[in-house]
Write a protein that holds these residues in place. Sequence first.
Motif, PDB file in Angstrom:
ATOM      1  N   UNK A  17       0.829  -1.209   0.000  1.00  0.00           N
ATOM      2  CA  UNK A  17       0.000   0.000   0.000  1.00  0.00           C
ATOM      3  C   UNK A  17       0.866   1.263   0.000  1.00  0.00           C
ATOM      4  N   UNK A  18       1.909   1.283   0.825  1.00  0.00           N
ATOM      5  CA  UNK A  18       2.786   2.448   0.927  1.00  0.00           C
ATOM      6  C   UNK A  18       3.853   2.471  -0.159  1.00  0.00           C
ATOM      7  N   UNK A  19       3.979   1.388  -0.929  1.00  0.00           N
ATOM      8  CA  UNK A  19       4.963   1.243  -2.010  1.00  0.00           C
ATOM      9  C   UNK A  19       6.384   1.531  -1.513  1.00  0.00           C
ATOM     10  N   UNK A  20       6.738   0.881  -0.425  1.00  0.00           N
ATOM     11  CA  UNK A  20       8.052   1.062   0.190  1.00  0.00           C
ATOM     12  C   UNK A  20       9.136   0.576  -0.777  1.00  0.00           C
ATOM     13  N   UNK A  21      10.177   1.374  -0.927  1.00  0.00           N
ATOM     14  CA  UNK A  21      11.314   1.003  -1.768  1.00  0.00           C
ATOM     15  C   UNK A  21      11.259   1.543  -3.180  1.00  0.00           C
ATOM     16  N   UNK A  22      10.120   2.082  -3.591  1.00  0.00           N
ATOM     17  CA  UNK A  22      10.032   2.602  -4.958  1.00  0.00           C
ATOM     18  C   UNK A  22      10.714   3.957  -5.044  1.00  0.00           C
ATOM     19  N   UNK A  23      11.057   4.339  -6.236  1.00  0.00           N
ATOM     20  CA  UNK A  23      11.692   5.638  -6.441  1.00  0.00           C
ATOM     21  C   UNK A  23      12.448   5.666  -7.740  1.00  0.00           C
ATOM     22  N   UNK A  24      13.514   6.439  -7.761  1.00  0.00           N
ATOM     23  CA  UNK A  24      14.317   6.545  -8.980  1.00  0.00           C
ATOM     24  C   UNK A  24      15.737   6.977  -8.643  1.00  0.00           C
ATOM     25  N   UNK A  25      16.631   6.709  -9.604  1.00  0.00           N
ATOM     26  CA  UNK A  25      18.010   7.191  -9.566  1.00  0.00           C
ATOM     27  C   UNK A  25      18.134   8.180 -10.712  1.00  0.00           C
ATOM     28  N   UNK A  26      18.563   9.388 -10.430  1.00  0.00           N
ATOM     29  CA  UNK A  26      18.690  10.415 -11.464  1.00  0.00           C
ATOM     30  C   UNK A  26      20.142  10.854 -11.567  1.00  0.00           C
ATOM     31  N   UNK A  27      20.661  10.824 -12.779  1.00  0.00           N
ATOM     32  CA  UNK A  27      22.035  11.211 -13.054  1.00  0.00           C
ATOM     33  C   UNK A  27      21.986  12.426 -13.969  1.00  0.00           C
ATOM     34  N   UNK A  28      22.357  13.586 -13.432  1.00  0.00           N
ATOM     35  CA  UNK A  28      22.226  14.867 -14.126  1.00  0.00           C
ATOM     36  C   UNK A  28      23.616  15.412 -14.456  1.00  0.00           C
TER      37      UNK A  28
END
Length: 186
Positions: free
Chosen positions: A87-98
């Motif tokens: 439900x909380x979607x623990x661990x999701x996200x992204x890696x951004x290289x700028x």
Amino acid sequence: MTSNKVNNLLKRDFIVGSRRFSNYFWTFILFFGGLGFLIAGVSSYFQVNFLFFINSKELSFLPQGLVMTFYGVVALGLSLYIGLTILWDVGSGYNEFDKKNELIRIVRRGFPGKNRQILLVYQFKNIKSIKLNIQDGLNPKRIIYLCTKDQREIPLTPVEQPRSLEILENEASELARFLNINLEGL
């Protein structure tokens, strides 16, 4: 880990968190298995068949019914925990290289509370290399790490079933080329 390269200056890899098929599967199995054990244990205590396909009158509450009740409560608790992480979607996200701003952003969702959003930001000048860690055996691990000059290793890949070596090596070498840094561990 799905990659989305916006242009030559920005690369973003999306990370799947707890919303994976295996978590849905185990939540379902633990919930219904735990519910069955709990009902069987309670049935043995009251000497009434709450489940039509089990004759709970043949079970004595001590020790079988008590143990089944305990296992049922534990399984229901685990299914609730896994269900909440979904439900909380623990661990999701992204890696951004700028490349434009020379920043690396690692963003993840955590458990609700004051530190729900986890944000790590590193400058390119503080990055030493990309490291590929491959461990086979009973508990295999295949992880891509971002290594900093102060000896930290930040995992960039999600926790999941180990992916093929070819895919992992390609992702690590592509990232090292994009950041123009060394690749360790091959």
